[in-house]
Design a protein around this motif. Structure first.
Motif, PDB file in Angstrom:
ATOM      1  N   THR A 113      12.700  -5.009  13.344  1.00  9.66           N
ATOM      2  CA  THR A 113      11.463  -4.222  13.401  1.00  9.66           C
ATOM      3  C   THR A 113      11.362  -3.296  12.195  1.00  9.66           C
ATOM      4  O   THR A 113      10.270  -3.105  11.663  1.00  9.66           O
ATOM      5  N   GLY A 114      12.474  -2.741  11.769  1.00  9.45           N
ATOM      6  CA  GLY A 114      12.467  -1.918  10.557  1.00  9.45           C
ATOM      7  C   GLY A 114      12.060  -2.729   9.345  1.00  9.45           C
ATOM      8  O   GLY A 114      11.299  -2.264   8.493  1.00  9.45           O
ATOM      9  N   LYS A 115      12.537  -3.962   9.257  1.00  8.77           N
ATOM     10  CA  LYS A 115      12.173  -4.838   8.144  1.00  8.77           C
ATOM     11  C   LYS A 115      10.699  -5.222   8.200  1.00  8.77           C
ATOM     12  O   LYS A 115      10.026  -5.288   7.166  1.00  8.77           O
ATOM     13  N   LEU A 116      10.190  -5.451   9.414  1.00 11.28           N
ATOM     14  CA  LEU A 116       8.761  -5.754   9.558  1.00 11.28           C
ATOM     15  C   LEU A 116       7.911  -4.583   9.072  1.00 11.28           C
ATOM     16  O   LEU A 116       6.957  -4.763   8.306  1.00 11.28           O
ATOM     17  N   ILE A 117       8.252  -3.383   9.538  1.00 11.12           N
ATOM     18  CA  ILE A 117       7.497  -2.197   9.140  1.00 11.12           C
ATOM     19  C   ILE A 117       7.591  -1.982   7.634  1.00 11.12           C
ATOM     20  O   ILE A 117       6.589  -1.718   6.969  1.00 11.12           O
ATOM     21  N   HIS A 118       8.780  -2.131   7.088  1.00  9.54           N
ATOM     22  CA  HIS A 118       8.970  -1.976   5.639  1.00  9.54           C
ATOM     23  C   HIS A 118       8.070  -2.947   4.874  1.00  9.54           C
ATOM     24  O   HIS A 118       7.391  -2.568   3.917  1.00  9.54           O
ATOM     25  N   ASN A 119       8.041  -4.196   5.307  1.00  9.46           N
ATOM     26  CA  ASN A 119       7.230  -5.199   4.622  1.00  9.46           C
ATOM     27  C   ASN A 119       5.740  -4.977   4.818  1.00  9.46           C
ATOM     28  O   ASN A 119       4.953  -5.198   3.894  1.00  9.46           O
ATOM     29  N   LEU A 120       5.327  -4.527   6.002  1.00  4.33           N
ATOM     30  CA  LEU A 120       3.910  -4.230   6.218  1.00  4.33           C
ATOM     31  C   LEU A 120       3.463  -3.073   5.326  1.00  4.33           C
ATOM     32  O   LEU A 120       2.358  -3.110   4.774  1.00  4.33           O
ATOM     33  N   TRP A 121       4.310  -2.047   5.171  1.00  9.41           N
ATOM     34  CA  TRP A 121       3.974  -0.942   4.271  1.00  9.41           C
ATOM     35  C   TRP A 121       3.869  -1.437   2.832  1.00  9.41           C
ATOM     36  O   TRP A 121       2.963  -1.056   2.092  1.00  9.41           O
ATOM     37  N   ALA A 122       4.788  -2.302   2.433  1.00 11.32           N
ATOM     38  CA  ALA A 122       4.763  -2.840   1.066  1.00 11.32           C
ATOM     39  C   ALA A 122       3.492  -3.660   0.844  1.00 11.32           C
ATOM     40  O   ALA A 122       2.845  -3.553  -0.203  1.00 11.32           O
ATOM     41  N   ILE A 123       3.118  -4.450   1.837  1.00 14.27           N
ATOM     42  CA  ILE A 123       1.887  -5.245   1.750  1.00 14.27           C
ATOM     43  C   ILE A 123       0.680  -4.318   1.650  1.00 14.27           C
ATOM     44  O   ILE A 123      -0.230  -4.551   0.847  1.00 14.27           O
ATOM     45  N   HIS A 124       0.672  -3.264   2.459  1.00 22.87           N
ATOM     46  CA  HIS A 124      -0.412  -2.274   2.414  1.00 22.87           C
ATOM     47  C   HIS A 124      -0.574  -1.700   1.003  1.00 22.87           C
ATOM     48  O   HIS A 124      -1.689  -1.615   0.485  1.00 22.87           O
ATOM     49  N   HIS A 125       0.538  -1.335   0.386  1.00 23.41           N
ATOM     50  CA  HIS A 125       0.466  -0.740  -0.950  1.00 23.41           C
ATOM     51  C   HIS A 125      -0.045  -1.735  -1.990  1.00 23.41           C
ATOM     52  O   HIS A 125      -0.843  -1.368  -2.856  1.00 23.41           O
ATOM     53  N   VAL A 126       0.382  -2.983  -1.892  1.00 23.17           N
ATOM     54  CA  VAL A 126      -0.110  -4.007  -2.825  1.00 23.17           C
ATOM     55  C   VAL A 126      -1.604  -4.214  -2.622  1.00 23.17           C
ATOM     56  O   VAL A 126      -2.374  -4.265  -3.584  1.00 23.17           O
ATOM     57  N   MET A 127      -2.028  -4.305  -1.360  1.00 23.22           N
ATOM     58  CA  MET A 127      -3.451  -4.525  -1.095  1.00 23.22           C
ATOM     59  C   MET A 127      -4.297  -3.344  -1.558  1.00 23.22           C
ATOM     60  O   MET A 127      -5.390  -3.547  -2.098  1.00 23.22           O
ATOM     61  N   CYS A 128      -3.818  -2.130  -1.370  1.00 26.01           N
ATOM     62  CA  CYS A 128      -4.555  -0.951  -1.860  1.00 26.01           C
ATOM     63  C   CYS A 128      -4.645  -0.976  -3.375  1.00 26.01           C
ATOM     64  O   CYS A 128      -5.689  -0.653  -3.942  1.00 26.01           O
ATOM     65  N   SER A 129      -3.577  -1.373  -4.011  1.00 24.26           N
ATOM     66  CA  SER A 129      -3.568  -1.453  -5.473  1.00 24.26           C
ATOM     67  C   SER A 129      -4.574  -2.486  -5.972  1.00 24.26           C
ATOM     68  O   SER A 129      -5.329  -2.226  -6.913  1.00 24.26           O
ATOM     69  N   ILE A 130      -4.602  -3.621  -5.328  1.00 24.01           N
ATOM     70  CA  ILE A 130      -5.514  -4.700  -5.733  1.00 24.01           C
ATOM     71  C   ILE A 130      -6.969  -4.311  -5.486  1.00 24.01           C
ATOM     72  O   ILE A 130      -7.841  -4.569  -6.310  1.00 24.01           O
ATOM     73  N   SER A 131      -7.231  -3.665  -4.346  1.00 21.61           N
ATOM     74  CA  SER A 131      -8.614  -3.360  -3.981  1.00 21.61           C
ATOM     75  C   SER A 131      -9.091  -2.019  -4.505  1.00 21.61           C
ATOM     76  O   SER A 131     -10.253  -1.674  -4.339  1.00 21.61           O
ATOM     77  N   GLY A 132      -8.221  -1.257  -5.119  1.00 24.02           N
ATOM     78  CA  GLY A 132      -8.620   0.055  -5.622  1.00 24.02           C
ATOM     79  C   GLY A 132      -8.544   1.139  -4.574  1.00 24.02           C
ATOM     80  O   GLY A 132      -9.115   2.207  -4.736  1.00 24.02           O
ATOM     81  N   GLY A 133      -7.860   0.879  -3.470  1.00 21.77           N
ATOM     82  CA  GLY A 133      -7.694   1.886  -2.431  1.00 21.77           C
ATOM     83  C   GLY A 133      -8.831   1.897  -1.444  1.00 21.77           C
ATOM     84  O   GLY A 133      -9.838   1.215  -1.615  1.00 21.77           O
ATOM     85  N   ARG A 134      -8.658   2.687  -0.418  1.00 18.32           N
ATOM     86  CA  ARG A 134      -9.653   2.740   0.661  1.00 18.32           C
ATOM     87  C   ARG A 134     -11.000   3.227   0.146  1.00 18.32           C
ATOM     88  O   ARG A 134     -12.046   2.747   0.553  1.00 18.32           O
ATOM     89  N   ALA A 135     -10.976   4.207  -0.748  1.00 17.13           N
ATOM     90  CA  ALA A 135     -12.229   4.755  -1.260  1.00 17.13           C
ATOM     91  C   ALA A 135     -12.234   4.748  -2.782  1.00 17.13           C
ATOM     92  O   ALA A 135     -12.813   5.620  -3.412  1.00 17.13           O
ATOM     93  N   GLY A 136     -11.619   3.732  -3.357  1.00 18.28           N
ATOM     94  CA  GLY A 136     -11.587   3.630  -4.806  1.00 18.28           C
ATOM     95  C   GLY A 136     -12.956   3.314  -5.379  1.00 18.28           C
ATOM     96  O   GLY A 136     -13.847   2.803  -4.687  1.00 18.28           O
ATOM     97  N   GLN A 137     -13.111   3.619  -6.653  1.00 15.40           N
ATOM     98  CA  GLN A 137     -14.404   3.409  -7.304  1.00 15.40           C
ATOM     99  C   GLN A 137     -14.829   1.951  -7.269  1.00 15.40           C
ATOM    100  O   GLN A 137     -15.994   1.648  -6.981  1.00 15.40           O
ATOM    101  N   LYS A 138     -13.893   1.040  -7.525  1.00 14.91           N
ATOM    102  CA  LYS A 138     -14.249  -0.383  -7.518  1.00 14.91           C
ATOM    103  C   LYS A 138     -14.701  -0.829  -6.132  1.00 14.91           C
ATOM    104  O   LYS A 138     -15.641  -1.612  -6.000  1.00 14.91           O
ATOM    105  N   ARG A 139     -14.044  -0.329  -5.103  1.00 12.08           N
ATOM    106  CA  ARG A 139     -14.431  -0.710  -3.741  1.00 12.08           C
ATOM    107  C   ARG A 139     -15.842  -0.223  -3.431  1.00 12.08           C
ATOM    108  O   ARG A 139     -16.655  -0.942  -2.853  1.00 12.08           O
TER     109      ARG A 139
END
Length: 150
Positions: free
Chosen positions: A10-36
């Motif tokens: 479960t710790g590994k799942l959470i760690h990987n979900l957080w890592a995925i979240h950060h990559v997706m935010c980076s790609i999309s410009g964040g929740r309220a990024g200018q590009k979004r």
């Protein structure tokens, strides 16, 4: 880099979900990024500042700050709504449309690449597992999620 306990799944799942979240935010410009924001306006046309804030799930003050930057860059235009002067309408300028189209194309390319390592069957399996997890979490953590939005 910090390591995690190999036996703590479960710790590994959470760690990987957080890592995925950060990559997706980076790609999309964040929740309220200018590009979004630009791509939302491109897809939806003129929207009110309140609608945009609600869609992004952010505080009005945070939205105002990003919108001011976009306006100062000549990418959006804000004006009072003719029907309700308390409401602010937001629309893209021609320069903003051009930037939004580039951002949208980049996002679409990233979406194609993100799951290319998985076969169609694996993608379907992952989707089914994520949907099952989210259905449970939406019920289990509904109150906490509501508090986080306020």
């Amino acid at each position: 880099m910090l390591s995690y306990n190999e036996n703590d799944i479960t710790g590994k799942l959470i760690h990987n979900l957080w890592a995925i979240h950060h990559v997706m935010c980076s790609i999309s410009g964040g929740r309220a990024g200018q590009k979004r924001i630009l791509t939302i306006l491109l897809r939806n046309g003129t929207v009110t500042q309140a609608e945009l804030t609600e869609h992004l799930g952010i505080h009005p003050g945070s939205a105002s700050e990003v919108l001011s930057k976009l306006e100062n860059s000549g990418l959006i235009h804000r004006e009072e709504n003719r029907a309700d002067r308390r409401t602010i309408d937001i629309c893209l300028t021609e320069k903003g449309k051009a930037e939004a189209e580039i951002a949208l194309a980049q996002r679409e390319q990233a979406k194609k690449e993100m799951f290319s390592v998985l076969s169609e069957k694996e993608q379907a399996e992952l989707l089914a597992l994520l949907e099952k997890l989210m259905a449970d979490w939406n019920t289990r953590y509904a109150r906490q999620a509501e508090r986080g939005r306020k």
